[in-house]
Each structure stands twice: as structure tokens, then as C-alpha cells.
Design a protein around this motif. Structure first.
Motif, mmCIF file in Angstrom:
data_model
loop_
_atom_site.group_PDB
_atom_site.id
_atom_site.type_symbol
_atom_site.label_atom_id
_atom_site.label_comp_id
_atom_site.label_asym_id
_atom_site.label_seq_id
_atom_site.Cartn_x
_atom_site.Cartn_y
_atom_site.Cartn_z
ATOM 1 N N GLY A 65 7.579 3.025 -4.359
ATOM 2 C CA GLY A 65 6.382 3.655 -3.813
ATOM 3 C C GLY A 65 5.663 2.768 -2.808
ATOM 4 N N GLY A 66 6.384 1.832 -2.211
ATOM 5 C CA GLY A 66 5.781 0.919 -1.249
ATOM 6 C C GLY A 66 5.053 -0.248 -1.869
ATOM 7 N N GLU A 119 0.850 -1.187 0.000
ATOM 8 C CA GLU A 119 0.000 0.000 0.000
ATOM 9 C C GLU A 119 0.890 1.243 0.000
ATOM 10 N N PRO A 120 0.452 2.330 -0.658
ATOM 11 C CA PRO A 120 1.362 3.456 -0.908
ATOM 12 C C PRO A 120 1.631 4.396 0.259
ATOM 13 N N VAL A 121 0.935 4.247 1.404
ATOM 14 C CA VAL A 121 1.159 5.204 2.494
ATOM 15 C C VAL A 121 1.740 4.478 3.709
ATOM 16 N N PHE A 122 0.939 4.105 4.668
ATOM 17 C CA PHE A 122 1.481 3.539 5.905
ATOM 18 C C PHE A 122 1.812 2.052 5.807
ATOM 19 N N ASP A 123 1.137 1.343 4.925
ATOM 20 C CA ASP A 123 1.375 -0.097 4.802
ATOM 21 C C ASP A 123 2.242 -0.421 3.589
ATOM 22 N N LYS A 124 3.297 0.348 3.400
ATOM 23 C CA LYS A 124 4.240 0.057 2.321
ATOM 24 C C LYS A 124 4.796 -1.356 2.494
#
Length: 359
Positions: free
Chosen positions: A285-286, A222-227
Motif C-alpha cells: 500500500g505504499g 504515504e498511501p497515495v502519491f508519495d508511496k
């Protein structure tokens, strides 16, 4: 006390080093997966104690029992519960430190946080808990096998002894042919002898486990906290004795310019997108980009050594902690399947999450 991990494929481990046993409940595993008990046992055998004279001599068969979630050799989609019963606890080995804080252990911090602690091998803080993770990771590997993803780790450094070759220049299957899990046969004995000498001196030494994930589809993470790399880092840093994590070019990348470090895209003869280099370590980008995912995990020297050390007791008095019991002089050979297991759990969880990312 948090003992759970995962979003869709969730695990909850339980048990203590010197209790009845340890185990794991695995929730979210899809139905219909072939449940290979022999494979799970082989993974546990790679982690179990007593493999050679450079590992702890605690004798545990680490044979597991299936409590639920399996019918006629396949997963049913319900929670899978596995238990590994302890067989060779020697709690008396720890009676001398019942009120003492061992240097670099969790004794003091557990006592300060909870007001009580299980001094027998450290209770939940013992690395014995990781056997439950290996069992769960074996199930995750079964899921990944269905989609062509493979996870393989090996020892790449012990103390100052380092492999000079890149993983692409090595035959990684050679790692399972020696007690050190060192994939370079011509130097493996020297590494073994080094660890053995450290053991004879009553000391310990740290090392590095490298891990390669091949066959990953594009889009995991995921591109924000769950890279993806962030979750891999969290998973690795949750393993006992881990002090560092780096993926792709890691810290060495700071010495490069952007023109050197950037991974240029191209399409192969089948129209599939690739990168010409892989400084990104398979994650951008994760999110996985389809290239090999590779990372390194640094383990500290084992905290329990067979030497006297100054410390404090619960009354705040200065004491001498005497090293006793059965302990690894270097944890990394047995840490290889643990690193693989946690990586497999992360990848399987993200694969299942990815299935819901687009209608």
C-alpha cells in the motif's frame, strides 16, 4: 532547472563537470547527529573515478570541504553545505563536439530546451553531479544509523552475466572486495575480464545494481502519491543512465498467481508481525511493512564509446562523432554507492516525515 529533492530532508546540488566544483546543500538534518567526515570521504572514494582500469581514468580525489552546518563534530540543525572541487578537468577533450550532438546524450535535448548548453562533459547532465548526492547520502546514512536502518547495494548483472543466487544466499560484504562490486568471489574476476574486454573494443555494456534496505520500521511512506516504492523509483530514475526500476517480485510477479504471490502474515515468538514470504519487497500500500525492502536498478551501456558514430550537428548536418576522453566502459561498479545514497535520502526523509504522522 530543478536540482532539489526531498520534503523534510532536502538536498540541492550544484556545479558542473568542468566547472570549479560540485556540491550540495542539505537542509532539514536534525541537530545532534555525529558528523563522521571519514565516513563521508569513504563513501566518495567508492564512487570516485580512476579506481581500476575498467573505470574512467579521470583523476579526482573527490575530497570534500564543509562550508556550514557542523560545530564540534555534530550537526547543528542548520543547512549543511559541502563542496567538492574539480581538479582534473580536460575541457579540450570536448572541443571537437562543441556543435555536435552525441548519440544518446543530453546534448540535443538541452540545446532544444534552453537554447544553450555546456558541452564540456555535459555540464549538469554529467554523472559527475552524482558525487554531491553520495556526500548527502552519507549524511542520510548517519541519520538512519541512529534508528537501525541499513542500505546496501551490489552489482547483480553485467550484460548477460547474472548472479543466480538470491541476496539472502550471498555474503554482500564481499562486494566491496573487488573492483566490480560483485558479491560472489568465485565469479567476480570473470565479470571484470568481460568489462575489460568491452573496454578494449572501444565499446560499453550495461548492468543491474540490486539494493537491500534492512531494519526499516513499519509505516514509512504515504498511501497515495508519495508511496515509498514510488519515491524510491523516482530517486533511482533520476540517476544518470538508469533505464529501469523494479521492487519486490517486479516483472517476474506477473507469472505468479495470487495464491503464490500473497505474503501471509504471522507473529513471531516476541509478538512481532512478519510475512512468510516477501514478494511485496517490504512495501504494501505504499507503506513499509518492516520486512526487507529490495529493488533492482537497470543501467544502460555508457553512451560515450571509443568508436565513430553518425549524428547531427547544430546546423542539422550529418557528422561523424569521434569518441574521445575518459569514460567508464560499464557504469554499474561506480553506481553502487550512488544507488545507496539515493535510497538513504529517501528513507531518511520518510523517517523524518513519519515522526509527524501521529500525535
Amino acid at each position: 532547472m530543478s536540482s532539489t529533492y526531498g520534503k523534510i530532508l532536502k538536498i540541492a546540488t550544484f556545479g558542473e563537470s568542468h566547472g570549479v566544483g560540485i556540491g550540495v546543500v542539505l537542509e532539514g538534518c536534525p541537530a545532534g547527529i555525529d558528523f563522521d567526515e571519514a565516513f563521508i570521504q569513504s563513501e566518495l572514494d567508492r564512487r570516485k573515478p580512476g579506481q581500476s582500469r575498467i573505470t574512467t581514468q579521470r583523476k579526482e580525489a573527490d575530497e570534500f570541504e564543509v562550508m556550514s552546518g557542523i560545530f564540534e563534530g555534530k550537526t547543528t540543525g542548520t543547512p549543511i553545505a559541502l563542496i567538492i572541487r574539480n581538479q582534473d578537468q580536460r575541457s579540450k577533450d570536448y572541443s571537437h563536439i562543441a556543435t555536435q550532438y552525441r548519440p544518446s546524450h543530453a546534448d540535443y535535448t538541452y540545446q532544444a530546451k534552453y537554447g544553450t548548453r555546456d558541452y564540456r562533459g555535459g555540464g549538469r547532465s554529467s554523472a559527475r553531479e552524482t558525487a554531491a548526492r553520495v556526500a548527502a547520502g552519507a549524511v542520510a546514512k548517519m541519520i538512519l544509523k541512529k534508528v537501525g536502518v541499513q542500505v546496501q547495494a551490489y552489482v547483480s548483472q553485467v550484460g548477460k552475466m547474472k548472479l543466480e543466487k538470491d541476496y539472502q544466499q550471498l555474503q554482500l560484504e564481499n562486494a566491496e572486495a573487488n573492483a566490480v562490486r560483485w558479491p560472489e568471489p568465485e565469479t567476480a574476476q570473470g565479470v571484470f575480464d568481460y568489462i575489460d574486454q568491452v573496454r578494449k573494443e572501444g565499446d560499453s555494456i550495461g548492468g543491474v545494481v540490486s539494493c537491500i534496505i534492512t531494519g526499516s520500521p513499519v509505516g514509512l511512506g504515504e498511501p497515495v502519491f508519495d508511496k515509498l516504492h514510488a519515491e524510491l523509483g523516482k530517486a533511482m530514475l533520476s540517476i544518470n543512465a538508469v533505464k529501469g526500476f523494479e521492487y519486490g517480485s517486479g516483472f517476474a510477479g506477473v507469472e505468479m498467481r495470487g495464491s503464490e504471490h500473497n505474503d501471509a502474515f504471522f507473529t513471531d515468538e516476541n509478538g512481532k508481525v512478519h510475512t512468510r514470504t516477501n514478494h511485496s519487497g517490504g512495501v504494501q500500500g505504499g507503506i513499509s511493512n518492516g520486512e526487507d525492502i529490495y529493488f533492482r536498478v537497470a543501467f544502460k551501456p555508457v553512451a560515450t564509446i571509443m568508436q565513430n558514430q553518425e549524428s547531427l550537428n547544430e546546423a542539422g548536418e550529418t557528422v561523424t562523432v569521434q569518441g574521445k576522453g575518459r569514460h567508464d566502459p560499464c557504469v554499474v561498479p561506480r553506481a553502487v554507492p550512488i544507488v545507496e545514497a539515493m535510497a538513504a535520502l529517501v528513507m531518511a526523509d520518510f523517517y523524518l516525515r513519519h515522526q509527524a504522522s501521529r500525535v
